[in-house]
Design an enzyme around this catalytic site. Structure first.
Site, short mmCIF file in Angstrom:
data_model
loop_
_atom_site.label_atom_id
_atom_site.label_comp_id
_atom_site.label_asym_id
_atom_site.label_seq_id
_atom_site.Cartn_x
_atom_site.Cartn_y
_atom_site.Cartn_z
N ASN A 150 -4.43 3.72 36.83
CA ASN A 150 -3.33 3.63 37.79
C ASN A 150 -3.05 2.19 38.25
O ASN A 150 -1.90 1.81 38.44
CB ASN A 150 -3.57 4.56 38.98
CG ASN A 150 -4.81 4.21 39.75
OD1 ASN A 150 -5.77 3.71 39.18
ND2 ASN A 150 -4.79 4.46 41.03
N GLY A 226 -12.42 6.55 39.23
CA GLY A 226 -11.68 7.53 38.45
C GLY A 226 -11.69 8.87 39.14
O GLY A 226 -11.91 8.97 40.35
N GLU A 248 -16.11 5.62 42.99
CA GLU A 248 -14.86 5.64 43.78
C GLU A 248 -13.97 6.69 43.15
O GLU A 248 -13.45 6.49 42.05
CB GLU A 248 -14.17 4.27 43.71
CG GLU A 248 -15.01 3.11 44.21
CD GLU A 248 -15.16 3.10 45.72
OE1 GLU A 248 -14.38 3.78 46.40
OE2 GLU A 248 -16.09 2.44 46.21
N CYS A 282 -4.86 6.07 44.54
CA CYS A 282 -5.84 6.97 45.17
C CYS A 282 -5.64 7.00 46.69
O CYS A 282 -6.05 7.95 47.34
CB CYS A 282 -7.25 6.52 44.82
SG CYS A 282 -7.53 4.79 45.19
N GLU A 460 -17.48 -0.42 47.96
CA GLU A 460 -17.27 -1.69 47.28
C GLU A 460 -16.59 -2.64 48.27
O GLU A 460 -16.31 -2.26 49.40
CB GLU A 460 -16.43 -1.46 46.02
CG GLU A 460 -17.19 -0.57 45.03
CD GLU A 460 -16.51 -0.38 43.69
OE1 GLU A 460 -15.31 -0.67 43.58
OE2 GLU A 460 -17.19 0.08 42.76
P1 NDP Z 1 -10.63 9.52 34.78
O1 NDP Z 1 -11.77 10.02 35.57
O2 NDP Z 1 -10.03 10.44 33.78
O3 NDP Z 1 -11.01 8.21 33.98
C1 NDP Z 1 -11.49 7.03 34.59
C2 NDP Z 1 -12.22 6.20 33.56
O4 NDP Z 1 -13.41 6.89 33.15
C3 NDP Z 1 -11.43 5.96 32.29
O5 NDP Z 1 -11.74 4.68 31.79
C4 NDP Z 1 -11.95 7.05 31.40
O6 NDP Z 1 -11.74 6.78 30.05
C5 NDP Z 1 -13.41 7.04 31.74
N1 NDP Z 1 -14.17 8.24 31.42
C6 NDP Z 1 -13.72 9.50 31.23
N2 NDP Z 1 -14.74 10.34 30.95
C7 NDP Z 1 -15.88 9.59 30.98
C8 NDP Z 1 -17.28 9.86 30.79
N3 NDP Z 1 -17.72 11.09 30.53
N4 NDP Z 1 -18.16 8.84 30.89
C9 NDP Z 1 -17.73 7.60 31.20
N5 NDP Z 1 -16.44 7.27 31.36
C10 NDP Z 1 -15.51 8.25 31.27
O7 NDP Z 1 -9.55 9.03 35.84
P2 NDP Z 1 -8.07 8.57 35.56
O8 NDP Z 1 -8.06 7.41 34.61
O9 NDP Z 1 -7.26 9.78 35.24
O10 NDP Z 1 -7.65 7.98 36.98
C11 NDP Z 1 -7.13 8.73 38.00
C12 NDP Z 1 -8.19 9.12 39.00
O11 NDP Z 1 -8.81 7.95 39.53
C13 NDP Z 1 -7.63 9.85 40.20
O12 NDP Z 1 -8.46 10.94 40.53
C14 NDP Z 1 -7.69 8.83 41.31
O13 NDP Z 1 -7.78 9.37 42.60
C15 NDP Z 1 -8.92 8.08 40.95
N6 NDP Z 1 -8.91 6.76 41.59
C16 NDP Z 1 -9.78 6.52 42.62
C17 NDP Z 1 -9.76 5.31 43.29
C18 NDP Z 1 -10.72 5.00 44.39
O14 NDP Z 1 -10.88 3.82 44.70
N7 NDP Z 1 -11.38 5.96 44.99
C19 NDP Z 1 -8.77 4.27 42.95
C20 NDP Z 1 -7.92 4.64 41.84
C21 NDP Z 1 -7.99 5.85 41.20
P3 NDP Z 1 -10.45 7.41 29.29
O15 NDP Z 1 -9.24 6.98 30.02
O16 NDP Z 1 -10.57 6.80 27.98
O17 NDP Z 1 -10.66 8.90 29.31
#
Ligand code: NDP
Length: 481
Positions: A150, A226, A248, A282, A460
């Protein structure tokens, strides 16, 4: 265009020579291929990081700080091209990438370049026992940084900058959906004097290369941003290996709006907190609760303001809302909107797919406001992460607080009131890591950032991040004869 891995100072193909397609959200067209890495690539990156660690961790603080500052300057000098790359990769308005994402990426490096020069460890004198304790804070070694799609470069650098400042070597993975600016940053870092092997960037799927990073026995800490489900999976893998974890995760943030607020400021900010970056932040306030005495006025004014937002191509300067990040994400958001009637929701505006002439295959959605009568509905309990907000009235401060806290997430909350005591009462009781009073997303990088409940573990930002990326060791000296 091929987006390779960056390992040991070189852009290289993945060992298995497998590739993934990358699409441009604004037109739905394929535009690059991405390295589809696996465990073998992670092993290679870890070898490079291991070789680089001794030298990097012994660089003086001044030298490390200088290199981070060089990186910040280089990001700034390439602002236009980085913003264009971010907008193309993610679908966000170019103006937003140029005003927020890329300057913030530079700020992250600049901030931690300064912070590391001020980071001190503690000493404790045990009076009467002729004993003194001092604590060393050494880098952990090799750490993993995994970031979402995002705010691609903004969040990637938020992790990497403190990890490097603290003297670690990093294995980093951007989202497979938005990998471009991380790749460009890898090159910038090498040109800015970061020794080879200190930052290794691996691309590919979370389920393969991401999982391999989290599992690798020599990667001792994982900083992850994520989704909550992914965070749970990462914790399940990393916890039995006793890795340090910072998670996070998702949010479902409430806005509590009281009659005595500064109405115009609240309305403008609520528009931003609802729909900035297509609602894909987020911290976006996706549940809006309004005191009943101003509910109807707010509803009319807010819906009119939302209808006036321009949904358009990200490069158009008039665009307020660009494209969502992917077709599958667009479909997910649409499914939530479509469930409104069965969940007791009434769509007040938007929620339909927008077709932009010349870019018919792009992932555009009109911003959506849904009136609900029950906070327990799925629209208010599950993270949608798109341009969708719900509205609901409340009658008392206590009810507002109950509504805000009745959710599994706890990332942030906004309170709109000019009653000082009320703002302080609510700030104390709201179950979230961050509370904004009469503002939204104003960030001071020294402050702790993170969520409670299902929104994450750890904080963080500022010295919190430097503490996470270092291992404390206490030394106790008795100097009695
Ligand atoms: P994801 O959880 O799908 O992915 C985040 C990252 O983790 C990506 O690089 C993804 O790779 C990777 N990933 C996925 N599965 C695994 C695994 N099993 N082991 C290690 N890495 C993995 O999140 P999104 O990219 O869809 O992002 C959106 C989410 O992030 C929302 O829920 C949002 O709220 C949250 N978010 C939270 C923030 C905070 O600070 N609290 C800030 C911004 C977003 P790939 O894309 O290749 O699948």
């Amino acid at each position: 265009m091929q987006i390779q891995n960056i390992i040991d100072g070189h852009s290289i193909d993945p060992i298995d020579n497998r590739w993934i397609d990358v699409f441009e959200p604004a037109n739905g067209k394929f535009y690059a291929t991405l390295a589809n890495s696996n465990e073998a690539d992670v092993n290679k990156a870890v070898e490079a990081a291991e070789s680089a660690f001794e030298e990097w961790s012994n660089f003086t603080i001044a030298k490390r700080s200088e290199i981070l500052m060089n990186i910040a300057h280089a990001i700034e000098s390439q602002l236009d091209s980085l913003a264009a790359a971010e907008s193309k990769d993610n679908g966000k308005p170019l103006s937003l990438a140029a005003k927020v994402d890329i300057p913030r990426a530079a700020d992250n490096f600049r901030f931690f370049a300064h912070a590391i020069t001020q980071f001190a460890s503690e000493s404790h004198e045990s009076i009467g026992l002729k004993t003194i304790n001092y604590t060393l804070r050494h880098p952990i070694g090799i750490v993993g940084c995994i970031s979402p799609w995002n705010l691609p470069l903004y969040l990637f650098t938020w992790k990497i900058a403190p990890a490097l400042a603290a003297g670690n070597c990093v294995i980093a993975k951007p989202s497979e959906i938005t990998p471009m600016t991380a790749f460009l940053l890898g090159k910038i870092c090498l040109e800015s004097g970061l020794p080879k092997g200190v930052l290794n960037i691996l691309n590919g799927l979370g389920s393969s290369v991401g999982q391999a990073i989290v599992s690798h026995p020599k990667i001792k800490a994982i900083s992850f941003t994520g989704g909550t489900q992914t965070g749970a999976q990462i914790a399940a893998t990393a916890a039995p290996k006793f890795k340090k974890l910072s998670l996070e995760l998702g949010g479902k943030n409430p806005n509590l709006i009281f009659e005595d607020c500064d109405y115009d400021k609240m309305l403008n900010t609520t528009l931003r907190s609802s729909f900035s970056n297509q609602g894909q932040i987020c911290l976006c306030g996706s549940r809006i609760f309004v005191e009943r005495s101003i509910y109807n006025k707010f509803k009319t004014d807010f819906v009119n303001a939302v209808k006036s937002l321009n949904v358009g191509h990200p490069s158009d300067p008039q665009t307020d809302i660009g494209a969502l990040v992917s077709d599958s994400h667009l479909q997910k958001v649409k499914r939530y909107i479509d469930m409104a009637p069965s969940e007791g929701g009434k769509i007040l505006c938007g929620g339909d797919i927008k077709i932009i002439s010349g870019f018919e295959e792009g992932y555009y959605l009109n911003p959506c406001v849904i009136e609900i009568d029950n906070n327990a509905c799925r629209l208010n309990q599950e993270e949608i992460f798109g341009p969708v907000v719900t509205l609901m009235p409340f009658d008392s401060e206590k009810e507002a607080l109950d509504l805000a806290n009745s959710v599994s997430y706890g990332l942030s909350a906004s309170v709109w009131t000019n009653n000082l005591n009320r703002s302080m009462r609510l700030s104390e009781k709201l179950e979230s890591g961050i509370v904004w009073v009469n503002t939204w997303m104003q960030r001071d990088l020294r402050t702790p950032f993170g969520g409670t409940k299902d929104s994450g573990v750890g904080r963080e930002g500022g010295f919190e991040a430097l503490r996470f990326f270092t291992e404390p060791k206490n030394i106790c000296i008795n100097y009695s004869d």
